[in-house]
Design a protein around this motif. Structure first.
Motif, PDB file in Angstrom:
ATOM      1  N   GLY A   1       0.844  -1.186   0.000  1.00  0.00           N
ATOM      2  CA  GLY A   1       0.000   0.000   0.000  1.00  0.00           C
ATOM      3  C   GLY A   1       0.881   1.238   0.000  1.00  0.00           C
ATOM      4  O   GLY A   1       1.953   1.240   0.599  1.00  0.00           O
ATOM      5  N   GLU A   2       0.435   2.267  -0.691  1.00  0.00           N
ATOM      6  CA  GLU A   2       1.202   3.505  -0.773  1.00  0.00           C
ATOM      7  C   GLU A   2       0.293   4.693  -0.482  1.00  0.00           C
ATOM      8  O   GLU A   2      -0.868   4.697  -0.873  1.00  0.00           O
ATOM      9  CB  GLU A   2       1.783   3.698  -2.172  1.00  0.00           C
ATOM     10  N   VAL A   3       0.859   5.683   0.179  1.00  0.00           N
ATOM     11  CA  VAL A   3       0.184   6.960   0.381  1.00  0.00           C
ATOM     12  C   VAL A   3       1.189   8.037  -0.001  1.00  0.00           C
ATOM     13  O   VAL A   3       2.311   8.057   0.505  1.00  0.00           O
ATOM     14  CB  VAL A   3      -0.278   7.156   1.840  1.00  0.00           C
ATOM     15  N   LEU A   4       0.781   8.902  -0.898  1.00  0.00           N
ATOM     16  CA  LEU A   4       1.643   9.987  -1.363  1.00  0.00           C
ATOM     17  C   LEU A   4       1.000  11.312  -0.997  1.00  0.00           C
ATOM     18  O   LEU A   4      -0.132  11.591  -1.399  1.00  0.00           O
ATOM     19  CB  LEU A   4       1.835   9.888  -2.880  1.00  0.00           C
ATOM     20  N   LYS A   5       1.705  12.084  -0.189  1.00  0.00           N
ATOM     21  CA  LYS A   5       1.266  13.433   0.163  1.00  0.00           C
ATOM     22  C   LYS A   5       2.357  14.389  -0.292  1.00  0.00           C
ATOM     23  O   LYS A   5       3.405  13.962  -0.761  1.00  0.00           O
ATOM     24  CB  LYS A   5       1.042  13.549   1.669  1.00  0.00           C
ATOM     25  N   GLU A   6       2.127  15.655  -0.127  1.00  0.00           N
ATOM     26  CA  GLU A   6       3.069  16.650  -0.633  1.00  0.00           C
ATOM     27  C   GLU A   6       4.497  16.435  -0.131  1.00  0.00           C
ATOM     28  O   GLU A   6       5.440  16.476  -0.899  1.00  0.00           O
ATOM     29  CB  GLU A   6       2.598  18.051  -0.275  1.00  0.00           C
ATOM     30  N   ASP A   7       4.662  16.181   1.174  1.00  0.00           N
ATOM     31  CA  ASP A   7       6.015  16.041   1.720  1.00  0.00           C
ATOM     32  C   ASP A   7       6.268  14.675   2.346  1.00  0.00           C
ATOM     33  O   ASP A   7       7.250  14.478   3.048  1.00  0.00           O
ATOM     34  CB  ASP A   7       6.293  17.137   2.748  1.00  0.00           C
ATOM     35  N   THR A   8       5.389  13.698   2.077  1.00  0.00           N
ATOM     36  CA  THR A   8       5.511  12.372   2.697  1.00  0.00           C
ATOM     37  C   THR A   8       5.086  11.285   1.709  1.00  0.00           C
ATOM     38  O   THR A   8       4.097  11.423   1.008  1.00  0.00           O
ATOM     39  CB  THR A   8       4.614  12.276   3.954  1.00  0.00           C
ATOM     40  N   TYR A   9       5.853  10.208   1.705  1.00  0.00           N
ATOM     41  CA  TYR A   9       5.525   9.018   0.917  1.00  0.00           C
ATOM     42  C   TYR A   9       5.603   7.841   1.877  1.00  0.00           C
ATOM     43  O   TYR A   9       6.639   7.590   2.490  1.00  0.00           O
ATOM     44  CB  TYR A   9       6.524   8.871  -0.225  1.00  0.00           C
ATOM     45  N   VAL A  10       4.498   7.131   2.046  1.00  0.00           N
ATOM     46  CA  VAL A  10       4.430   5.997   2.960  1.00  0.00           C
ATOM     47  C   VAL A  10       4.248   4.733   2.137  1.00  0.00           C
ATOM     48  O   VAL A  10       3.367   4.662   1.275  1.00  0.00           O
ATOM     49  CB  VAL A  10       3.259   6.148   3.956  1.00  0.00           C
ATOM     50  N   ILE A  11       5.084   3.741   2.412  1.00  0.00           N
ATOM     51  CA  ILE A  11       4.980   2.436   1.771  1.00  0.00           C
ATOM     52  C   ILE A  11       4.737   1.418   2.882  1.00  0.00           C
ATOM     53  O   ILE A  11       5.520   1.346   3.834  1.00  0.00           O
ATOM     54  CB  ILE A  11       6.263   2.058   1.023  1.00  0.00           C
ATOM     55  N   GLU A  12       3.652   0.658   2.770  1.00  0.00           N
ATOM     56  CA  GLU A  12       3.372  -0.383   3.741  1.00  0.00           C
ATOM     57  C   GLU A  12       3.363  -1.724   3.028  1.00  0.00           C
ATOM     58  O   GLU A  12       2.703  -1.878   2.004  1.00  0.00           O
ATOM     59  CB  GLU A  12       2.035  -0.146   4.437  1.00  0.00           C
ATOM     60  N   ILE A  13       4.115  -2.667   3.565  1.00  0.00           N
ATOM     61  CA  ILE A  13       4.247  -3.986   2.968  1.00  0.00           C
ATOM     62  C   ILE A  13       3.680  -5.014   3.938  1.00  0.00           C
ATOM     63  O   ILE A  13       4.065  -5.031   5.107  1.00  0.00           O
ATOM     64  CB  ILE A  13       5.724  -4.330   2.678  1.00  0.00           C
ATOM     65  N   CYS A  14       2.776  -5.869   3.460  1.00  0.00           N
ATOM     66  CA  CYS A  14       2.221  -6.955   4.258  1.00  0.00           C
ATOM     67  C   CYS A  14       2.428  -8.262   3.497  1.00  0.00           C
ATOM     68  O   CYS A  14       2.260  -8.299   2.278  1.00  0.00           O
ATOM     69  CB  CYS A  14       0.734  -6.745   4.531  1.00  0.00           C
ATOM     70  N   VAL A  15       2.788  -9.305   4.220  1.00  0.00           N
ATOM     71  CA  VAL A  15       3.097 -10.588   3.600  1.00  0.00           C
ATOM     72  C   VAL A  15       2.266 -11.681   4.250  1.00  0.00           C
ATOM     73  O   VAL A  15       2.213 -11.787   5.473  1.00  0.00           O
ATOM     74  CB  VAL A  15       4.600 -10.922   3.754  1.00  0.00           C
ATOM     75  N   SER A  16       1.599 -12.492   3.424  1.00  0.00           N
ATOM     76  CA  SER A  16       0.834 -13.635   3.934  1.00  0.00           C
ATOM     77  C   SER A  16       1.595 -14.911   3.600  1.00  0.00           C
ATOM     78  O   SER A  16       1.905 -15.181   2.447  1.00  0.00           O
ATOM     79  CB  SER A  16      -0.566 -13.669   3.324  1.00  0.00           C
ATOM     80  N   ASN A  17       1.941 -15.641   4.597  1.00  0.00           N
ATOM     81  CA  ASN A  17       2.675 -16.885   4.458  1.00  0.00           C
ATOM     82  C   ASN A  17       2.762 -17.460   5.862  1.00  0.00           C
ATOM     83  O   ASN A  17       2.253 -16.867   6.805  1.00  0.00           O
ATOM     84  CB  ASN A  17       4.074 -16.618   3.880  1.00  0.00           C
ATOM     85  N   ASP A  18       3.425 -18.607   6.018  1.00  0.00           N
ATOM     86  CA  ASP A  18       3.647 -19.025   7.391  1.00  0.00           C
ATOM     87  C   ASP A  18       4.516 -17.952   8.043  1.00  0.00           C
ATOM     88  O   ASP A  18       5.251 -17.229   7.373  1.00  0.00           O
ATOM     89  CB  ASP A  18       4.304 -20.415   7.445  1.00  0.00           C
ATOM     90  N   LEU A  19       4.393 -17.785   9.328  1.00  0.00           N
ATOM     91  CA  LEU A  19       4.965 -16.634  10.024  1.00  0.00           C
ATOM     92  C   LEU A  19       6.454 -16.449   9.757  1.00  0.00           C
ATOM     93  O   LEU A  19       6.904 -15.347   9.444  1.00  0.00           O
ATOM     94  CB  LEU A  19       4.705 -16.738  11.526  1.00  0.00           C
ATOM     95  N   LEU A  20       7.245 -17.505   9.854  1.00  0.00           N
ATOM     96  CA  LEU A  20       8.689 -17.383   9.676  1.00  0.00           C
ATOM     97  C   LEU A  20       9.029 -16.903   8.273  1.00  0.00           C
ATOM     98  O   LEU A  20       9.802 -15.956   8.097  1.00  0.00           O
ATOM     99  CB  LEU A  20       9.389 -18.707   9.982  1.00  0.00           C
ATOM    100  N   ASN A  21       8.439 -17.511   7.253  1.00  0.00           N
ATOM    101  CA  ASN A  21       8.707 -17.090   5.879  1.00  0.00           C
ATOM    102  C   ASN A  21       8.170 -15.696   5.603  1.00  0.00           C
ATOM    103  O   ASN A  21       8.782 -14.924   4.870  1.00  0.00           O
ATOM    104  CB  ASN A  21       8.134 -18.092   4.874  1.00  0.00           C
ATOM    105  N   ALA A  22       7.026 -15.369   6.177  1.00  0.00           N
ATOM    106  CA  ALA A  22       6.465 -14.035   5.991  1.00  0.00           C
ATOM    107  C   ALA A  22       7.397 -12.978   6.571  1.00  0.00           C
ATOM    108  O   ALA A  22       7.658 -11.938   5.945  1.00  0.00           O
ATOM    109  CB  ALA A  22       5.082 -13.944   6.634  1.00  0.00           C
ATOM    110  N   LEU A  23       7.919 -13.239   7.768  1.00  0.00           N
ATOM    111  CA  LEU A  23       8.839 -12.272   8.384  1.00  0.00           C
ATOM    112  C   LEU A  23      10.136 -12.141   7.589  1.00  0.00           C
ATOM    113  O   LEU A  23      10.661 -11.041   7.423  1.00  0.00           O
ATOM    114  CB  LEU A  23       9.127 -12.675   9.834  1.00  0.00           C
ATOM    115  N   ARG A  24      10.641 -13.250   7.083  1.00  0.00           N
ATOM    116  CA  ARG A  24      11.865 -13.190   6.258  1.00  0.00           C
ATOM    117  C   ARG A  24      11.623 -12.381   4.985  1.00  0.00           C
ATOM    118  O   ARG A  24      12.442 -11.561   4.591  1.00  0.00           O
ATOM    119  CB  ARG A  24      12.329 -14.596   5.907  1.00  0.00           C
TER     120      ARG A  24
END
Length: 105
Positions: A42-65
């Motif tokens: 997910g991304e949010v772009l504002k005038e002076d800020t760019y936010v990138i959010e990453i979410c991963v679905s997998n078994d917990l260990l692989n998702a965290l890696r």
């Protein structure tokens, strides 16, 4: 943003001048359009800020890696962008940046 899902998520917040944020967005957004399987970006772009959010679905260990690897890659790209910006604006002080990473969920 994608943090409303129950997957491990991470967030990168980039702040700076409008020119800097537009340059970072132009560099990173094309790769974020079609994320890898089992990943949401997910991304949010504002005038002076760019936010990138990453979410991963997998078994917990692989998702965290996968999440850590993706965030490390993005931070590395931001470091390269900062280096290029610093070199190209030596003496002009035209662009400023401030990048941070926050854990979500």
């Amino acid at each position: 943003m994608c943090s409303q899902v129950a997957y491990p998520c991470g967030k990168i917040v980039v702040k700076g001048s409008k020119q800097y944020i537009n340059a970072v967005y132009a560099s990173l957004h094309p790769d974020n359009i079609k994320p890898a399987p089992r990943m949401k970006i997910g991304e949010v772009l504002k005038e002076d800020t760019y936010v990138i959010e990453i979410c991963v679905s997998n078994d917990l260990l692989n998702a965290l890696r996968t999440l850590r690897s993706t965030i490390d890659e993005l931070l590395g790209l931001l470091e390269v962008i900062d280096s290029i910006e610093a070199y190209s604006s030596m003496g002009s002080g035209s662009m400023e940046s401030n990048t941070s990473m926050n854990r979500v969920n």
